[in-house]
Write an enzyme that holds these catalytic residues in place. Structure first.
Site, PDB file in Angstrom:
ATOM      1  CG  LEU A  96      53.365 -28.616  26.414  1.00  0.00           C
ATOM      2  CD1 LEU A  96      53.753 -27.139  26.309  1.00  0.00           C
ATOM      3  CD2 LEU A  96      52.304 -28.807  27.484  1.00  0.00           C
ATOM      4  CG  ASP A  97      47.886 -31.950  22.674  1.00  0.00           C
ATOM      5  OD1 ASP A  97      48.505 -33.003  22.903  1.00  0.00           O
ATOM      6  OD2 ASP A  97      46.690 -31.783  22.977  1.00  0.00           O
TER       7      ASP A  97
END
Length: 562
Positions: free
Chosen positions: A409-410
């Protein structure tokens, strides 16, 4: 405001800036909130751009205007002159209205377009070579030779193949005759018969050699003529390549950048120590390096910078009219690293860890895997400057087990993340991701109301090589990217939305939200494609997959806290 055309500086009126404190440090160019002084300067520059009539440039803001639409990055640099008087400089990236130099803006570091410059003279030579190449390649005799050679090559292969097929049939017939006559003839008679067959076999081989040689000679005669022409083409291309490389090198040496201490470095020197090895196209033509160069060369003290986009949004990247953006990393970071040397600059926010005091919540764990609820601001894996991440925290907690990150995930995205405990589990779940059998749902807040209630976005994406980690929409080289979406709540100009990414590209949801060909509504807090806020309002809320051991399909959900 008063503009000094000779020195390209516009002075603030005392009334407009008296109550605004000066910045203590210069702006960190790659992540910033514009200083109030730069906002005033930018607003005045935008007023000028809206009212100007001298620039013959189509920004795409006026309907039916002639010329190719080209939006531009503009920059402002707040400075003090040698008497301490406050003003600002302005610049644009690249060329404007086909020219490098305009009285309102600082000049380029090096003007390659000045009359009789070595660049233009050499460009004329290269252009003449291109004209020669076009003439040769369009020549009717050359085209006919190419076509003749292609047709003769095909015909020769066809005839030789057919003849070989006939020879094979002849050979099989001789073999059959041998078997039939072997027991029907005496020794002497069979020897004569065998000699007869051998004679036919040698005749076949001779005929094949004759046919092959005939075709080889015909092809060679045509090829000799073709090679002579193509040798001329290759010679011209080699000359063009060498001249272009020499011109580029000479050009790079002309771009020499100053810093506060008066030290200078050429583009070639600056980029020789980077991963690129040489300057990328357009390096040195961006607004901020131009502004700093002019300030240092003319005794102005730089205080703060800001850059904004002016014009219609481009089709590939996210650029909104009048919105501020950081300097690019690929082209400007190496240059500004030299130019800002010795200056007090705002702290680099990328060296700060916003998730340092955030707890990593474990949602589910067994002997195969763990699901965590990653807080916004925590990396999935260690970064270059900051090691703190889901990986590092689990590695520390597990002691003797190596965490195997299956997907990421960012940093700004919160929510569910699966981590495997064994290579077998990692491989099993990773295969599910590759086969797109893992179901994921995200929740986000968008900064703009949508007319529709649900839909699908299909925009191919690729990495912006000169401005990582930003992504580009690219219909030629981009990877297929599909996102389904549905509005779940509307509230005073902000909507809550569910996303179902059917592919897993970098920044897919952020790009599909922000791009004008997508939803044209950036996610709230998106500091790359929208406007920064206290966080990126994007949350991986639900995930469903097959458990690698039980083979049952399992689902988990963590409700967002926004």
């Amino acid at each position: 405001m008063r503009n000094n055309t000779l020195n390209r500086i516009t002075y603030f009126s005392d009334k407009s800036v008296n109550d605004i404190p000066l910045p203590e440090r210069f702006t960190f160019p790659f992540y910033y909130e514009p200083h109030p002084l730069t906002k005033i300067a930018a607003a005045e520059l935008q007023d000028y751009l809206e009212s100007q009539t001298d620039l013959d440039h189509n920004f795409g803001l006026v309907s039916n205007q002639e010329g190719i639409v080209i939006g531009k990055m503009f920059g402002v640099l707040v400075v003090q002159d040698m008497k301490g008087k406050l003003g600002y400089l302005t610049a644009f990236s690249g060329k404007l209205a086909g020219s490098n130099d305009h009285p309102r803006f600082v000049p380029p570091v090096f003007d390659m377009l000045v009359e009789n410059s070595f660049f233009l003279k050499e460009q004329e030579v290269i252009s003449a070579i291109n004209t020669q190449l076009e003439k040769i390649e369009a020549d009717e005799n050359y085209r006919r030779l190419k076509l003749d050679f292609e047709q003769l090559s095909v015909q020769s292969l066809k005839e030789i193949s057919a003849f070989k097929k006939q020879l094979k049939s002849n050979k099989n017939n001789r073999k059959k005759l041998r078997e039939e006559q072997k027991n029907n003839m005496g020794h002497s008679e069979y020897a004569q018969f065998e000699a007869y067959l051998i004679k036919h076999s040698l005749h076949d081989k001779h005929q094949l050699n004759v046919l092959t040689n005939q075709w080889a000679q015909l092809l060679e005669e045509t090829q000799v003529q073709l090679v002579q022409v193509e040798a001329s083409i290759e010679a011209l291309k080699d000359e063009r390549k060498q001249r272009s490389a020499a011109l580029q090198k000479q050009l790079f040496e002309q771009y020499v950048f100053l810093n506060k201490e008066g030290k200078s470095k050429s583009l070639q020197e600056i980029f020789s120590v980077t991963a690129f090895g040489k300057p990328p196209a357009g390096a040195g033509e961006c607004a901020t390096p131009k502004l700093l160069q002019f300030a240092f060369a003319n005794g102005y003290k730089p205080l703060a910078m800001a850059e904004f986009w002016w014009g219609e949004s481009p089709k590939s990247e996210i650029r909104k009219h009048k919105q501020f953006y950081p300097a690019c990393t690929g082209k400007c970071k190496p240059i500004l690293g030299h130019m800002l040397e010795g200056m007090l600059v705002d702290e680099n926010p990328f060296l700060q860890n916003p998730a340092e005091n955030c707890r990593l919540e474990v949602v589910y764990e067994d002997e195969c895997l763990v699901l965590v609820n990653k807080p916004a601001g925590l990396r999935s894996v260690p970064g270059i400057d900051i090691q703190d991440s889901v990986y590092i925290r689990l590695k520390y907690a597990w002691k003797n087990i190596e965490p195997l990150i299956i997907h990421r995930l960012d940093m700004g995205t919160s929510g569910l993340l699966i981590v495997a405990k064994t290579p077998e589990v990692h491989k099993h779940i990773q295969r599910q991701f590759l086969q797109r059998t893992v179901s994921k749902r995200y929740t986000a807040l968008l900064s703009k109301i949508l007319d529709q209630e649900e839909g699908e976005v299909k925009l191919p994406l690729r990495t912006d090589l000169y401005n990582r980690p930003r992504q580009l929409v690219c219909f030629e080289h981009g990877k297929n990217s599909i996102t389904k979406w549905k509005v779940v709540e509307r509230n005073e100009g902000i909507i809550k939305i569910h996303f179902w990414p059917l592919t897993g590209r970098t920044h897919q949801l952020r790009m599909h939200s922000a791009h004008e060909l997508g939803l044209n509504a950036p996610i709230v807090g998106d500091d790359l494609y929208g406007t920064p806020s206290e966080r990126l309002y994007l949350h991986a809320a639900q995930i469903e997959f097959v458990h690698p051991k039980t083979k049952e399909r399992i689902s988990f959900e963590v409700v967002e806290n926004f």
